[in-house]
Scaffold this motif. Structure first.
Motif, PDB file in Angstrom:
ATOM      1  N   PRO A   1       0.817  -1.213   0.000  1.00 15.57           N
ATOM      2  CA  PRO A   1       0.000   0.000   0.000  1.00 15.57           C
ATOM      3  C   PRO A   1       0.853   1.266   0.000  1.00 15.57           C
ATOM      4  N   ASP A   2       0.367   2.264  -0.672  1.00 18.57           N
ATOM      5  CA  ASP A   2       0.997   3.577  -0.627  1.00 18.57           C
ATOM      6  C   ASP A   2       0.932   4.050   0.826  1.00 18.57           C
ATOM      7  N   PRO A   3       2.043   4.472   1.412  1.00 21.46           N
ATOM      8  CA  PRO A   3       2.016   4.897   2.816  1.00 21.46           C
ATOM      9  C   PRO A   3       0.966   5.987   3.088  1.00 21.46           C
ATOM     10  N   GLY A   4       0.728   6.846   2.119  1.00 20.52           N
ATOM     11  CA  GLY A   4      -0.259   7.898   2.290  1.00 20.52           C
ATOM     12  C   GLY A   4      -1.688   7.399   2.295  1.00 20.52           C
TER      13      GLY A   4
ATOM     14  N   ARG B   1       1.254  -6.616   7.379  1.00 24.42           N
ATOM     15  CA  ARG B   1       0.433  -6.670   6.169  1.00 24.42           C
ATOM     16  C   ARG B   1      -0.869  -5.936   6.466  1.00 24.42           C
ATOM     17  N   LEU B   2      -1.351  -5.174   5.511  1.00 24.29           N
ATOM     18  CA  LEU B   2      -2.613  -4.447   5.656  1.00 24.29           C
ATOM     19  C   LEU B   2      -3.735  -5.380   5.206  1.00 24.29           C
ATOM     20  N   VAL B   3      -4.510  -5.918   6.161  1.00 21.91           N
ATOM     21  CA  VAL B   3      -5.494  -6.959   5.871  1.00 21.91           C
ATOM     22  C   VAL B   3      -6.848  -6.659   6.512  1.00 21.91           C
ATOM     23  N   ILE B   4      -7.854  -7.305   5.960  1.00 23.91           N
ATOM     24  CA  ILE B   4      -9.205  -7.282   6.534  1.00 23.91           C
ATOM     25  C   ILE B   4      -9.787  -8.680   6.346  1.00 23.91           C
ATOM     26  N   SER B   5     -10.525  -9.134   7.320  1.00 22.88           N
ATOM     27  CA  SER B   5     -11.208 -10.411   7.215  1.00 22.88           C
ATOM     28  C   SER B   5     -12.336 -10.278   6.188  1.00 22.88           C
ATOM     29  N   ILE B   6     -12.492 -11.270   5.369  1.00 25.48           N
ATOM     30  CA  ILE B   6     -13.575 -11.237   4.379  1.00 25.48           C
ATOM     31  C   ILE B   6     -14.935 -11.200   5.074  1.00 25.48           C
ATOM     32  N   VAL B   7     -15.017 -11.787   6.240  1.00 22.74           N
ATOM     33  CA  VAL B   7     -16.271 -11.754   7.000  1.00 22.74           C
ATOM     34  C   VAL B   7     -16.612 -10.317   7.404  1.00 22.74           C
ATOM     35  N   GLU B   8     -15.605  -9.521   7.752  1.00 20.56           N
ATOM     36  CA  GLU B   8     -15.804  -8.155   8.206  1.00 20.56           C
ATOM     37  C   GLU B   8     -15.950  -7.165   7.076  1.00 20.56           C
ATOM     38  N   ALA B   9     -15.458  -7.500   5.896  1.00 19.97           N
ATOM     39  CA  ALA B   9     -15.438  -6.548   4.774  1.00 19.97           C
ATOM     40  C   ALA B   9     -16.833  -6.327   4.227  1.00 19.97           C
TER      41      ALA B   9
END
Length: 179
Positions: free
Chosen positions: A151-154, A171-179
């Protein structure tokens, strides 16, 4: 039908179904978009085509960091890819390319870009709308998380507003359940 053609067709159907499901979702839940003056019925979710690429080349970008011209060859090599051209009427507002590659857990958003022109009708909505689509596709593949690759830091704070978090491996992540 050969195994690879059958597999490719299966993922093509998944991608198409994900686009349809995402469209149905925004039509069934229009309030946030309507509050921003966006008519959900005017949003189109489509695969990245040559027409979309041609329009993206007209975007004025200082660095042209995004290699969208590589997407057609990536799509040929990666049958499990997910690609999205985000339109509002006839205006291209965003592009997204994601792939699980060989993972059975994670789909990575490799490229995500909104039209740099700050006046386009989906300004501030491109990442969220792309996430709706990638989530549906990831669920069909039985994956559990979405990762933003490099990801772009900005943009990290923007992704965090969408629910992404830095994990133990940064790592910049999100659970598919939460998305």
């Amino acid at each position: 039908m050969s195994g690879s053609r059958s597999s490719n067709l299966k993922y093509q159907v998944y991608r198409s179904t994900a686009l349809t499901m995402a469209k149905e979702f925004i039509l069934d839940n229009p309030s946030d978009l309507l509050a921003e003056g966006i008519e959900p019925a005017r949003i189109r979710f489509e695969p990245i085509t040559q027409e979309a690429l041609n329009q993206s080349y007209l975007w004025i970008s200082e660095a042209q960091l995004y290699p969208w011209e590589d997407v057609p060859s990536w799509k040929k090599r990666d049958t499990r890819h997910f690609d999205l051209a985000l339109w509002y009427d006839h205006e291209l507002c965003g592009l997204c390319y994601a792939t699980p590659r060989a993972s059975t857990l994670t789909i990575k958003i490799v490229l995500l870009e909104g039209k740099p022109d700050g006046t386009h009708p989906l300004k501030g909505q491109v990442a969220g709308l792309a996430l709706i689509n990638v989530t549906r596709y990831g669920r069909m593949l039985g994956l559990s998380e979405i990762e933003i690759q490099d990801p772009d830091p900005g943009a990290i704070d923007w992704y965090k507003e969408l629910g992404f978090e830095l994990d133990d491996e940064q790592r910049l992540v999100i659970s598919i359940v939460e998305a």
